[in-house]
Write an enzyme that holds these catalytic residues in place. Structure first.
Site, short mmCIF file in Angstrom:
data_model
loop_
_atom_site.label_atom_id
_atom_site.label_comp_id
_atom_site.label_asym_id
_atom_site.label_seq_id
_atom_site.Cartn_x
_atom_site.Cartn_y
_atom_site.Cartn_z
N THR A 72 1.54 -4.30 -3.57
CA THR A 72 1.02 -5.56 -3.05
C THR A 72 2.13 -6.59 -2.89
O THR A 72 2.26 -7.23 -1.83
CB THR A 72 -0.07 -6.11 -4.00
N ASN A 151 -4.87 4.46 3.33
CA ASN A 151 -5.34 4.82 1.98
C ASN A 151 -6.80 5.27 1.96
O ASN A 151 -7.21 5.96 1.05
CB ASN A 151 -5.13 3.66 1.02
N SER A 199 4.88 1.99 -4.21
CA SER A 199 4.28 1.63 -5.48
C SER A 199 4.37 2.82 -6.43
O SER A 199 3.94 3.92 -6.08
CB SER A 199 2.82 1.24 -5.29
N THR A 237 13.30 -11.67 -14.91
CA THR A 237 13.93 -10.61 -15.68
C THR A 237 13.29 -9.27 -15.31
O THR A 237 12.07 -9.16 -15.23
CB THR A 237 13.75 -10.88 -17.19
N CYS A 323 -9.96 -1.42 -4.03
CA CYS A 323 -10.05 -2.88 -4.03
C CYS A 323 -11.38 -3.34 -3.47
O CYS A 323 -11.86 -4.40 -3.81
CB CYS A 323 -8.93 -3.46 -3.18
C1 LIG Z 1 -2.42 0.99 -3.62
C2 LIG Z 1 -1.93 0.45 -2.34
C3 LIG Z 1 -1.28 -0.79 -2.26
C4 LIG Z 1 -1.16 -1.71 -3.45
O1 LIG Z 1 -0.22 -1.25 -4.40
P1 LIG Z 1 -0.25 -1.89 -5.88
O2 LIG Z 1 0.96 -1.32 -6.53
O3 LIG Z 1 -1.53 -1.44 -6.52
O4 LIG Z 1 -0.17 -3.37 -5.72
C5 LIG Z 1 -0.80 -1.21 -1.04
N1 LIG Z 1 -0.93 -0.45 0.06
C6 LIG Z 1 -1.54 0.76 0.03
C7 LIG Z 1 -1.63 1.56 1.28
C8 LIG Z 1 -2.07 1.24 -1.16
O5 LIG Z 1 -2.68 2.42 -1.18
#
Ligand SMILES: *Cc1c(COP(=O)(O)O)cnc(C)c1O
Length: 389
Positions: A72, A151, A199, A237, A323
């Site tokens: 994110t 996703n 991520s 940090t 989400c």
């Molecule tokens: C899970 C996801 C995110 C968000 O990642 P986080 O590390 O949970 O903030 C962003 N983009 C896609 C396509 C995702 O699947």
């Protein structure tokens, strides 16, 4: 009850070696990487090593990796950082209607700040037409942001083709590759992208850590100000344990060849369910899709009710994106693909992972038809009157 986890697109368990690698950095190796003494230098070395691992996973240079608090934040930094740093060149951004909310809502906030955003449509498979991108680029366009793979439905976009267009037109290209890095081969030069989000917790690393790849020479402004860490782009940090865990996950992912194995299990599950359940539709592209993604539309019932019933049987699945699973609205991705709202609300996503077995797939193929039949039998959406005539 032995539970079956089929929600790897929401998150993955950290690999035991990842956890092992992180542990010392919660304890004796606690130094601040910016400190000059032994404790600091020990942490600095670990952060540098992890950065090299993450860079190697995507064919980048170490100095092109900016650690963030997750996917994110990487998306927010890409969108807002490029917008802010390139404002004199223009105020137009191009994205798609099916992006993750981290991109879509960053775009909405930029619109409130005076930027103009074009949301490109997708076809019935969730694919963006590169010609549409070319047509949308105009004087003042500074950035195109198109996700590598979706996703929810798993559709993989022709990012390399789109990036070539963006480069020719002198526009930066960002891709949210959170669902592909560590799962499919991803190389920033082969893709031709300028910015790429990742991520760790989607690739068997820890939660709360991610990274943005920023190609050398890209004009980008920080959106977190402070002590100047991460080349001044992301002060605070460093999350040393998280970064070390991400590095280990990246190292392990390079040696993984999960895609072929998963694609076979994915296709086995799709075939079994399409055969076992009438009025069932595969959402997304039949072949240009993530090797672990199965997304199905079930007529006459709510995906939410199916997910709850599956959970009672020990099977963890999702209605789409994690989400939006608490918002009973139809998925913005399915709606953009032209799936009717009632069918979009009847969607269920299974996302497979490294631990998924054939037995687990067979169990889902046996349980889901029963659940769907029971829910349909009491569905007010199903018209049971005999056909007229
Ligand atoms: C899970 C996801 C995110 C968000 O990642 P986080 O590390 O949970 O903030 C962003 N983009 C896609 C396509 C995702 O699947």
């Amino acid at each position: 009850m032995k539970r079956i986890y089929l929600d790897h697109a929401a998150t993955t368990p950290a690999h035991p070696e990842v956890v092992q690698a992180m542990l010392p950095f919660f304890g004796e190796s606690f130094g601040n990487p910016s400190s000059i003494h032994f404790f600091g230098q020990e942490s600095r070395a670990a952060v540098d090593e992890a950065r090299a691992m993450v860079a190697a996973l995507i064919g980048a240079q170490s100095e092109e990796i900016i650690f963030t608090s997750g996917g994110t934040e990487a998306d927010n930094l890409a969108l807002k950082g490029i917008a802010l740093a390139n404002r004199q060149r223009g105020n137009h951004i191009i994205t798609t209607a099916i992006e993750h909310h981290a991109v879509l809502r960053s775009c909405r906030s930029l619109e409130e700040a005076g930027f103009l955003v074009s949301y490109l449509p997708v076809d019935g498979y969730g694919l963006v037409d590169p010609d549409e991108v070319n047509k949308a680029i105009r004087l003042g366009t500074i950035l195109v942001s198109i996700m590598h793979a979706n996703n929810e439905v798993g559709t993989i976009q022709p990012v390399a083709e789109i990036a070539a267009i963006a480069r020719e037109r002198g526009v930066y290209l960002h891709t949210d590759a959170v669902q592909t890095v560590g799962h499919l081969p991803v190389d920033v030069d082969a893709l031709g992208v300028d910015l790429l989000s990742m991520s760790a917790h989607k690739l068997y690393g820890p939660k709360g850590i991610g990274a943005l790849y920023v190609r050398r020479g890209t004009r980008i402004a920080p959106f977190m100000h402070g002590g100047g860490q991460e080349r001044g782009l992301r002060a605070s940090t460093e999350n040393t344990p998280g970064i070390v865990g991400f590095g280990k996950a990246a190292e392990l992912a390079r040696g993984e060849a999960e895609a072929g194995h998963l694609a076979a299990l994915r296709d086995m599950l799709i075939q079994a369910l399409l055969q076992g359940i009438p009025q069932l539709h595969l959402n997304g592209h039949p072949s240009q899709r993530l090797p672990n993604n199965v997304n199905l539309g079930m007529e006459f019932i709510e995906g939410e009710a199916v997910a709850i019933s599956l959970d009672l049987e020990g099977i963890a699945a999702s209605t789409g994106s994690a989400c939006s699973s608490h918002e009973l609205e139809a998925s913005h991705v399915l709606l953009a693909m032209g799936v009717p709202a009632v069918l979009a609300r009847g969607s269920i996503r299974f996302s497979l992972g490294r631990s998924t077995t054939e037995d687990e797939v067979r169990r889902v193929a046996e349980v889901l038809p029963r659940i769907v039949a029971r829910l349909r039998a009491m569905s007010p959406l199903l018209d049971r009157r005999p056909a007229p005539g």
